[in-house]
Design a protein around this motif. Structure first.
Motif, PDB file in Angstrom:
ATOM      1  N   VAL A 187       0.860  -1.186   0.000  1.00  0.00           N
ATOM      2  CA  VAL A 187       0.000   0.000   0.000  1.00  0.00           C
ATOM      3  C   VAL A 187       0.896   1.234   0.000  1.00  0.00           C
ATOM      4  O   VAL A 187       1.914   1.274   0.700  1.00  0.00           O
ATOM      5  N   GLU A 188       0.519   2.212  -0.824  1.00  0.00           N
ATOM      6  CA  GLU A 188       1.231   3.486  -0.782  1.00  0.00           C
ATOM      7  C   GLU A 188       0.234   4.601  -0.581  1.00  0.00           C
ATOM      8  O   GLU A 188      -0.893   4.546  -1.092  1.00  0.00           O
ATOM      9  N   LEU A 189       0.652   5.601   0.181  1.00  0.00           N
ATOM     10  CA  LEU A 189      -0.283   6.650   0.574  1.00  0.00           C
ATOM     11  C   LEU A 189       0.411   8.002   0.442  1.00  0.00           C
ATOM     12  O   LEU A 189       1.558   8.153   0.868  1.00  0.00           O
ATOM     13  N   THR A 190      -0.291   8.963  -0.156  1.00  0.00           N
ATOM     14  CA  THR A 190       0.260  10.322  -0.213  1.00  0.00           C
ATOM     15  C   THR A 190      -0.392  11.165   0.885  1.00  0.00           C
ATOM     16  O   THR A 190      -1.361  10.750   1.520  1.00  0.00           O
ATOM     17  N   TRP A 191       0.133  12.357   1.060  1.00  0.00           N
ATOM     18  CA  TRP A 191      -0.395  13.304   2.051  1.00  0.00           C
ATOM     19  C   TRP A 191      -1.860  13.637   1.746  1.00  0.00           C
ATOM     20  O   TRP A 191      -2.703  13.584   2.631  1.00  0.00           O
ATOM     21  N   ASP A 192      -2.158  13.923   0.493  1.00  0.00           N
ATOM     22  CA  ASP A 192      -3.540  14.268   0.147  1.00  0.00           C
ATOM     23  C   ASP A 192      -4.469  13.084   0.394  1.00  0.00           C
ATOM     24  O   ASP A 192      -5.595  13.253   0.864  1.00  0.00           O
ATOM     25  N   GLU A 193      -3.989  11.874   0.066  1.00  0.00           N
ATOM     26  CA  GLU A 193      -4.812  10.689   0.310  1.00  0.00           C
ATOM     27  C   GLU A 193      -5.051  10.488   1.806  1.00  0.00           C
ATOM     28  O   GLU A 193      -6.157  10.139   2.232  1.00  0.00           O
ATOM     29  N   LEU A 194      -4.018  10.731   2.603  1.00  0.00           N
ATOM     30  CA  LEU A 194      -4.170  10.574   4.047  1.00  0.00           C
ATOM     31  C   LEU A 194      -5.186  11.579   4.594  1.00  0.00           C
ATOM     32  O   LEU A 194      -6.070  11.232   5.379  1.00  0.00           O
ATOM     33  N   LEU A 195      -5.084  12.831   4.147  1.00  0.00           N
ATOM     34  CA  LEU A 195      -6.007  13.854   4.650  1.00  0.00           C
ATOM     35  C   LEU A 195      -7.442  13.607   4.194  1.00  0.00           C
ATOM     36  O   LEU A 195      -8.386  14.099   4.818  1.00  0.00           O
ATOM     37  N   ALA A 196      -7.610  12.860   3.106  1.00  0.00           N
ATOM     38  CA  ALA A 196      -8.963  12.575   2.623  1.00  0.00           C
ATOM     39  C   ALA A 196      -9.623  11.454   3.424  1.00  0.00           C
ATOM     40  O   ALA A 196     -10.839  11.260   3.344  1.00  0.00           O
ATOM     41  N   LEU A 197      -8.820  10.708   4.213  1.00  0.00           N
ATOM     42  CA  LEU A 197      -9.386   9.629   5.039  1.00  0.00           C
ATOM     43  C   LEU A 197      -9.996  10.237   6.301  1.00  0.00           C
ATOM     44  O   LEU A 197      -9.646  11.353   6.691  1.00  0.00           O
ATOM     45  N   PRO A 198     -10.906   9.507   6.956  1.00  0.00           N
ATOM     46  CA  PRO A 198     -11.463  10.044   8.207  1.00  0.00           C
ATOM     47  C   PRO A 198     -10.353  10.202   9.261  1.00  0.00           C
ATOM     48  O   PRO A 198      -9.563   9.275   9.481  1.00  0.00           O
ATOM     49  N   LEU A 199     -10.278  11.377   9.857  1.00  0.00           N
ATOM     50  CA  LEU A 199      -9.263  11.640  10.882  1.00  0.00           C
ATOM     51  C   LEU A 199      -9.960  11.748  12.240  1.00  0.00           C
ATOM     52  O   LEU A 199     -10.941  12.472  12.378  1.00  0.00           O
TER      53      LEU A 199
END
Ligand SMILES: Nc1nc2c(c(=O)[nH]1)N[C@H]1C(S)=C(S)[C@@H](COP(=O)(O)O)O[C@H]1N2
Ligand SMILES: [Mo]
Length: 538
Positions: free
Chosen positions: A285-297
């Motif tokens: 799995v690879e994750l970018t900053w924008d992808e991380l911020l789009a997940l529920p925090l």
């Protein structure tokens, strides 16, 4: 020839002094850029001079240089330093060790100026000390070379006494023996002094590039607006006892302890940040900053503690973190059955070994992007770090995290495991007395003792206080935020009598464990023992 001879007597040692000073000053500035950005020798001396200058001098400077008054001041300091350093070189050749003393005094002035500034960090004196020590060493080396070079001249000087011109300074017949090879040695020496100065300049340039990088990233960080939390966490009423001197239940970012192996704080631009989850997984799995911020925090409040925290120490803090559960990302990657550990890796190579099951259960083990309502401070792991309730930081709280390798404890060691620390590090039940501080005078009569206690992910059931070796008596607990945080406690002592007293504290875990009095050092898996303070009542 007379002119050559007298030039030769001061030009070379002056060059030695100036070269040594530039060498030291540059290394000092680089040191500042790396470990104490506010404490560069030039800036702190400049600030001190501004503080000391009478108003008319400031007015004159502003009238002369306008908004360029500060660069003018720094250039002025540089010129004064170079002239003084040149003199120090001459002095060192003729009257050692006075040249070293002159350079040393500049460094001491810088250290004093740095240390006496408001909120000066502990490392504030380091840049000036590095500057002083390296300048003195360079001066000794350069003047030492010069002395060997001048030795034949001195020998000639002694024959100069009989050279007939009577002035005995060697500008007579003897000095006419300045040969091509003298010129070559002279140039060779100047190359050494110039080389030292050039290293200093390069170091200063590197330092300023580092600072510029740090400033640019700070600007990027300040422009970030983190998304609203999908689930919020709050501090319950009654969690904060509000006692003077008691550690606040949430630690402000500026006061949060900082521990890491990074000499220079890693600068990671969020737009370039990637997290890679790999190893014993069905699917990378690879994750970018924008992808991380789009997940529920989610917000969670977790008390972080360092395994190097001594009993009663301050390497512990509690914050409101914002992040996404690591459990969810691992679920996407689907760890293989044989995996039992996640090795998290920082951009600077630091690694931590976290048991896989801890990252898969229901606790708030997160990839954190926020700390107390802000993006992570750069020194606390910006843009992304791990926070795992219940484990010491060295096995869980990887800052500047870029990689999660799903693996096995018997396959690979983390950074500190290779250095004598335990591969697993659950936080130990502990407690601390904050009020009174050791040695703090206490008024006779009704006195209050207070502190914090913690047993992350287990919870604290009770805290007890022992005065002067007597009975253990129950303290009153504040409302706990959760089992993952420390909890404040208070103990009222109605009749503190004059004299010297000692107080000890112990916590009892929600699982019935009683904090042990057995003393163990921090290596290999955290200190044990009871915090004790002695104080005078009058
Ligand atoms: N990249 C990196 N992360 C790291 C460390 C480190 O040296 N490098 N030290 C760990 C340790 S030992 C502790 S106690 C915590 C401290 O986190 P803090 O500095 O935000 O308080 O970070 C952990 N994360
Ligand atoms: Mo730590």
């Amino acid at each position: 020839m007379g002119e050559t001879r007298s030039r030769r007597t001061w030009v070379l040692p002056a060059a030695a002094g100036a070269g040594a000073a530039a060498f030291g000053a540059g290394l000092g500035e680089l040191t500042a850029a790396v470990i104490a950005p506010e404490s560069g020798p030039f800036v702190v001396i400049g600030a001190a001079l501004i503080g000391l200058a009478p108003p008319w001098a400031k007015d004159t400077a502003i009238a002369l240089f306008g908004t360029g008054d500060k660069p003018a001041l720094l250039i002025g300091i540089g010129v004064v330093l170079l002239v003084a350093a040149g003199a120090a070189g001459v002095l060192e050749l003729r009257r050692p060790p006075w040249g070293q003393v002159v350079l040393g005094l500049f460094a001491v002035a810088g250290a004093v100026a740095a240390a006496t500034r408001a909120n000066a960090p502990m490392l504030a004196v380091a840049p000036s000390l590095v500057a002083g020590v390296t300048a003195v060493v360079a001066l000794r080396v350069l003047v030492g070379r010069l002395r060997r070079l001048e030795a034949p001249v001195d020998a000639r000087a002694s024959t100069d006494v009989e050279d007939g011109d009577g002035d005995g300074d060697g500008d007579g017949a003897g000095a006419t023996v300045v040969t091509a090879s003298d010129g070559a040695t002279r140039r060779g020496f100047l190359a050494w002094a110039g080389g030292a100065a050039a290293i200093g300049v390069l170091a200063a340039v590197a330092g300023s590039a580092l600072r510029a990088g740090g400033r640019a990233l700070s600007a990027v960080r300040e422009a970030i607006r983190l998304p609203a939390a999908a689930t919020t966490a709050s501090v319950p009423a009654g969690a904060e006892l509000g006692i003077d001197g008691l550690t606040p239940v949430i630690t402000p970012n500026a006061e949060f302890y900082r521990i890491d192996t990074a000499l220079a704080v890693p600068l990671v631009d969020p737009s370039e940040w990637r997290l890679r989850i790999h190893g014993l997984v069905e699917r990378e799995v690879e994750l970018t900053w924008d992808e991380l911020l789009a997940l529920p925090l989610d917000e969670s409040i977790t008390t972080l503690a360092c395994v190097s925290n001594e009993v009663g120490g301050s390497l512990i803090g509690n914050a409101v973190w914002l992040g996404h559960p690591i459990r969810e990302l691992l679920a996407r990657a689907r760890p293989l059955a044989e995996a039992d550990m996640v090795l998290s890796r920082s951009v600077d190579g630091f690694t931590a070994s976290t048991p896989l099951e801890v990252l898969q259960d229901d606790r708030a083990a997160i990839l954190a992007v926020g700390m107390n309502g802000e993006p992570l401070p750069i020194e606390h792991g910006f843009p992304v770090r791990m926070v795992v309730p219940g484990l010491y930081g060295y096995v869980s709280a990887t800052k500047w995290v870029v990689e999660l390798e799903v693996t096995r404890f018997d396959a690979v060691n983390a950074y500190w495991t290779d250095r004598g620390w335990s591969a697993r590090g659950p936080i130990k039940l502990s407690s601390r007395i904050d009020v009174p501080r050791g040695g703090q005078p206490v008024d006779a009569g009704a006195a209050v003792l207070a502190g914090v206690a913690w047993h992350q992910h287990v919870g604290v059931a009770a805290v007890e206080v022992q005065l002067d070796g007597g009975e253990w008596r129950p303290a009153t607990l504040a409302t706990a935020i959760s089992d993952d945080t420390w909890v404040q406690w208070r103990y009222e002592w109605p009749d503190a009598s004059p004299g010297t007293h000692t107080a000890r504290v112990r916590a009892i875990g929600a699982d019935g464990e009683v904090q042990t009095a057995d003393e163990q050092g921090v290596v290999p898996d955290g200190a044990t023992g009871l915090h004790e303070v002695a104080f005078d009542v009058s």
